[in-house]
Design a protein around this motif. Structure first.
Motif, mmCIF file in Angstrom:
data_model
loop_
_atom_site.group_PDB
_atom_site.id
_atom_site.type_symbol
_atom_site.label_atom_id
_atom_site.label_comp_id
_atom_site.label_asym_id
_atom_site.label_seq_id
_atom_site.Cartn_x
_atom_site.Cartn_y
_atom_site.Cartn_z
ATOM 1 N N ASP A 2 0.807 -1.209 0.000
ATOM 2 C CA ASP A 2 0.000 0.000 0.000
ATOM 3 C C ASP A 2 0.851 1.274 0.000
ATOM 4 O OD1 ASP A 2 1.055 -0.098 2.523
ATOM 5 O OD2 ASP A 2 -0.874 -0.216 3.571
ATOM 6 N N GLY A 3 2.135 1.113 -0.302
ATOM 7 C CA GLY A 3 3.031 2.264 -0.376
ATOM 8 C C GLY A 3 4.382 1.837 -0.913
ATOM 9 N N ASP A 4 5.306 2.792 -0.974
ATOM 10 C CA ASP A 4 6.654 2.476 -1.462
ATOM 11 C C ASP A 4 7.293 1.365 -0.639
ATOM 12 O OD1 ASP A 4 6.306 4.474 -3.296
ATOM 13 O OD2 ASP A 4 7.499 5.956 -2.215
ATOM 14 N N VAL A 5 8.150 0.582 -1.279
ATOM 15 C CA VAL A 5 8.803 -0.559 -0.634
ATOM 16 C C VAL A 5 10.288 -0.261 -0.452
ATOM 17 C CG1 VAL A 5 9.335 -3.016 -0.815
ATOM 18 C CG2 VAL A 5 7.142 -2.143 -1.660
ATOM 19 N N THR A 6 10.780 -0.413 0.763
ATOM 20 C CA THR A 6 12.197 -0.216 1.054
ATOM 21 C C THR A 6 12.956 -1.504 0.804
ATOM 22 O OG1 THR A 6 11.763 1.478 2.728
ATOM 23 C CG2 THR A 6 13.882 0.341 2.850
ATOM 24 N N VAL A 7 14.054 -1.391 0.069
ATOM 25 C CA VAL A 7 14.906 -2.544 -0.221
ATOM 26 C C VAL A 7 16.251 -2.316 0.474
ATOM 27 C CG1 VAL A 7 15.979 -3.957 -2.008
ATOM 28 C CG2 VAL A 7 13.789 -2.819 -2.467
ATOM 29 N N ILE A 8 16.513 -3.082 1.516
ATOM 30 C CA ILE A 8 17.754 -2.917 2.276
ATOM 31 C C ILE A 8 18.901 -3.642 1.583
ATOM 32 C CG2 ILE A 8 18.945 -3.477 4.435
ATOM 33 C CD1 ILE A 8 16.352 -2.994 5.910
ATOM 34 N N VAL A 9 19.969 -2.896 1.320
ATOM 35 C CA VAL A 9 21.210 -3.448 0.775
ATOM 36 C C VAL A 9 22.291 -3.192 1.820
ATOM 37 C CG1 VAL A 9 22.963 -3.255 -1.019
ATOM 38 C CG2 VAL A 9 20.537 -3.118 -1.624
ATOM 39 N N ALA A 10 22.922 -4.245 2.281
ATOM 40 C CA ALA A 10 23.862 -4.137 3.397
ATOM 41 C C ALA A 10 25.268 -3.711 2.976
ATOM 42 C CB ALA A 10 23.913 -5.464 4.155
ATOM 43 N N TYR A 11 25.382 -3.142 1.791
ATOM 44 C CA TYR A 11 26.673 -2.679 1.286
ATOM 45 C C TYR A 11 26.520 -1.291 0.687
ATOM 46 C CZ TYR A 11 27.950 -7.539 1.966
ATOM 47 O OH TYR A 11 28.158 -8.773 2.524
ATOM 48 N N LYS A 12 27.622 -0.611 0.486
ATOM 49 C CA LYS A 12 27.603 0.767 0.030
ATOM 50 C C LYS A 12 27.133 0.882 -1.415
ATOM 51 C CE LYS A 12 31.563 2.758 -0.810
ATOM 52 N NZ LYS A 12 32.957 3.248 -0.633
ATOM 53 N N ALA A 13 26.694 2.080 -1.774
ATOM 54 C CA ALA A 13 26.309 2.368 -3.151
ATOM 55 C C ALA A 13 27.513 2.175 -4.066
ATOM 56 C CB ALA A 13 25.789 3.791 -3.264
ATOM 57 N N GLY A 14 27.273 1.537 -5.201
ATOM 58 C CA GLY A 14 28.354 1.281 -6.141
ATOM 59 C C GLY A 14 28.975 -0.086 -5.998
ATOM 60 N N GLY A 22 28.379 -1.616 6.499
ATOM 61 C CA GLY A 22 29.123 -1.684 7.747
ATOM 62 C C GLY A 22 29.071 -3.064 8.367
ATOM 63 N N GLY A 23 30.171 -3.425 9.046
ATOM 64 C CA GLY A 23 30.215 -4.703 9.744
ATOM 65 C C GLY A 23 30.133 -5.888 8.830
ATOM 66 N N ASP A 24 30.638 -5.749 7.596
ATOM 67 C CA ASP A 24 30.625 -6.842 6.619
ATOM 68 C C ASP A 24 29.217 -7.297 6.270
ATOM 69 O OD1 ASP A 24 33.400 -6.739 6.938
ATOM 70 O OD2 ASP A 24 33.387 -8.298 8.470
ATOM 71 N N GLY A 25 28.227 -6.450 6.498
ATOM 72 C CA GLY A 25 26.834 -6.784 6.215
ATOM 73 C C GLY A 25 25.977 -6.852 7.465
ATOM 74 N N LYS A 26 26.605 -6.882 8.635
ATOM 75 C CA LYS A 26 25.862 -7.066 9.889
ATOM 76 C C LYS A 26 24.861 -5.952 10.141
ATOM 77 C CE LYS A 26 29.745 -9.437 12.110
ATOM 78 N NZ LYS A 26 30.792 -9.322 13.167
ATOM 79 N N ILE A 27 25.250 -4.703 9.854
ATOM 80 C CA ILE A 27 24.366 -3.570 10.152
ATOM 81 C C ILE A 27 23.085 -3.654 9.335
ATOM 82 C CG2 ILE A 27 24.122 -1.066 9.958
ATOM 83 C CD1 ILE A 27 27.064 -0.819 10.721
ATOM 84 N N PHE A 44 18.251 -7.710 0.414
ATOM 85 C CA PHE A 44 19.164 -8.630 -0.252
ATOM 86 C C PHE A 44 20.097 -9.263 0.773
ATOM 87 C CE2 PHE A 44 17.842 -6.540 -4.063
ATOM 88 C CZ PHE A 44 18.093 -7.440 -5.087
ATOM 89 N N ILE A 45 20.339 -10.548 0.622
ATOM 90 C CA ILE A 45 21.393 -11.209 1.378
ATOM 91 C C ILE A 45 22.408 -11.772 0.390
ATOM 92 C CG2 ILE A 45 19.955 -11.794 3.359
ATOM 93 C CD1 ILE A 45 19.874 -14.695 2.279
ATOM 94 N N ASN A 46 23.639 -11.878 0.831
ATOM 95 C CA ASN A 46 24.703 -12.471 0.035
ATOM 96 C C ASN A 46 25.119 -13.774 0.696
ATOM 97 O OD1 ASN A 46 24.668 -9.546 -0.380
ATOM 98 N ND2 ASN A 46 26.383 -9.907 -1.752
ATOM 99 N N LEU A 47 25.136 -14.822 -0.085
ATOM 100 C CA LEU A 47 25.573 -16.120 0.421
ATOM 101 C C LEU A 47 26.943 -16.446 -0.165
ATOM 102 C CD1 LEU A 47 22.207 -18.014 -0.139
ATOM 103 C CD2 LEU A 47 23.107 -17.206 2.050
ATOM 104 N N PRO A 48 27.892 -16.937 0.634
ATOM 105 C CA PRO A 48 27.682 -17.438 1.990
ATOM 106 C C PRO A 48 27.934 -16.423 3.102
ATOM 107 C CG PRO A 48 29.865 -18.030 1.288
ATOM 108 C CD PRO A 48 29.247 -17.274 0.132
ATOM 109 N N GLY A 60 33.863 -3.500 1.382
ATOM 110 C CA GLY A 60 33.034 -4.214 0.419
ATOM 111 C C GLY A 60 33.842 -4.518 -0.823
ATOM 112 N N THR A 61 33.213 -5.165 -1.791
ATOM 113 C CA THR A 61 33.935 -5.582 -2.992
ATOM 114 C C THR A 61 34.467 -4.394 -3.788
ATOM 115 O OG1 THR A 61 32.563 -7.578 -3.122
ATOM 116 C CG2 THR A 61 33.780 -6.954 -5.095
ATOM 117 N N ALA A 62 33.688 -3.315 -3.886
ATOM 118 C CA ALA A 62 34.138 -2.146 -4.644
ATOM 119 C C ALA A 62 35.436 -1.589 -4.071
ATOM 120 C CB ALA A 62 33.048 -1.069 -4.656
#
Length: 317
Positions: free
Chosen positions: A25-37, A66-71, A88-92, A180-182
């Motif tokens: 019923d509104g905009d959807v937030t997509v959490i990415v645990a890594y920096k832009a880019g 932050g925190g390798d994805g923990k935050i 989004f989650i990254n495996l493993p 992060g990878t970048a």
């Protein structure tokens, strides 16, 4: 006849309305645990932009690095299970962190939606590196014992790749964690480290063109990659013989109702079957690998076992 029609209208009005399927019923937030880019961010933005016509609302990327994805993942699992926040989650990496003592989240804290990408790991050096083959790099690592390798965080996915290489090839090295990878690949490009392990989509653009910045020396696969037929697998050289890489997947917080899960599974299924979405990913050097919620659940379970039985041993002091 008029009396009959009037009766039918009254009967229809008296019938309970059918419950409509759930939609946000509104905009959807997509959490990415890594920096832009970052690689994850790039893929997430690409998929989100393509998915909006099937979700029916704007998908807003919220980078929480932050925190390798923990935050980011801690924020994700603590979000309301109302369908207005997905992530989004990254495996493993996710399962590696989840099984650690004192972790702020567990595998059971997320509900699988679908997999987006499965990417093979690679070993890379700078294009002007003195090492032209993986064997030359391994021999140098054995001789020196202190060559530096950039990673995307302590015990994150690319750190694990470096550990698999070093353990199977029998050498020591110094792991240098970045955010992060970048950042990890930037450190390699700038000459701060000697080599790195990443995923093929993360380095494809850096290894092509008239003036490539990086060179791929080996792939974590059971067969050579079609796009890099001259690059050997690690197993060919007697090192790690299994596939290793990363999966990027969408999940919801624990407690999300099944009707919401079903909505997103179908929305992203349609998105990833859309020719425009497929073409956009191909142009970005990404190969879609859709797995539905049940298949993703199996993958997450397998990765959890891998992290407990294999990854944990790689980092034992």
């Amino acid at each position: 006849m008029k009396k009959i029609l009037a009766f039918l209208v009254m009967a229809l009005l008296a019938m309970p309305l059918a419950t409509s399927a759930w939609t946000p019923d509104g905009d959807v937030t997509v959490i990415v645990a890594y920096k832009a880019g970052s690689g994850t961010d790039t893929g997430a933005r690409l998929l989100a932009s393509q998915a909006e016509k099937y979700v029916g609302k704007t998908l807003i990327i919220n980078n929480l690095p932050g925190g390798d994805g923990k935050i980011g993942w801690t924020e994700l699992v603590n979000s309301k299970p109302d369908g207005r926040t997905i992530g989004f989650i990254n495996l493993p990496t996710f399962t590696t962190l989840a099984v650690q003592p004192g972790s702020t989240f567990a595998v059971s804290d997320v509900v699988p939606v679908c997999n987006q990408l499965s990417e093979t790991g690679v070993v890379v050096v700078r294009a002007n590196s003195p090492w032209k083959s993986l064997k030359e790099l391994v021999d140098a690592c054995k001789a020196k014992g202190n060559l530096r390798c950039s990673t995307n965080g302590v015990e994150a996915s690319n750190h694990t790749a470096a550990q698999l290489l070093a353990t199977s090839a029998g050498f020591d090295y110094k792991a240098i964690p970045y955010g992060g990878t970048a950042d990890q690949l930037l450190a390699l490009r700038q000459g701060e480290v000697h080599f790195s392990c990443a995923k093929v989509a993360d380095v494809a653009a850096l290894c092509s063109g008239d003036k490539p910045e990086l060179r791929i020396l080996g792939v974590f696969n059971t067969a050579r990659l079609p796009e890099y037929p001259d690059v050997p697998t690690l197993g060919e050289l007697g090192y790690y013989k299994e596939w290793y890489g990363s999966a990027r997947a969408l999940v919801l917080p624990k407690g999300t109702p099944q009707e919401i899960v079903d909505f997103y599974v179908e929305a992203f299924r349609k998105t990833m079957q859309d020719p425009a979405c497929i073409e956009a990913h191909q142009k970005a050097g990404m190969s879609l690998d859709f797995k539905d919620n049940k298949q993703l659940a199996e993958l997450i379970a397998a990765q959890e076992i891998f992290c407990r039985d294999v990854v944990s041993k790689l980092y034992k002091k």
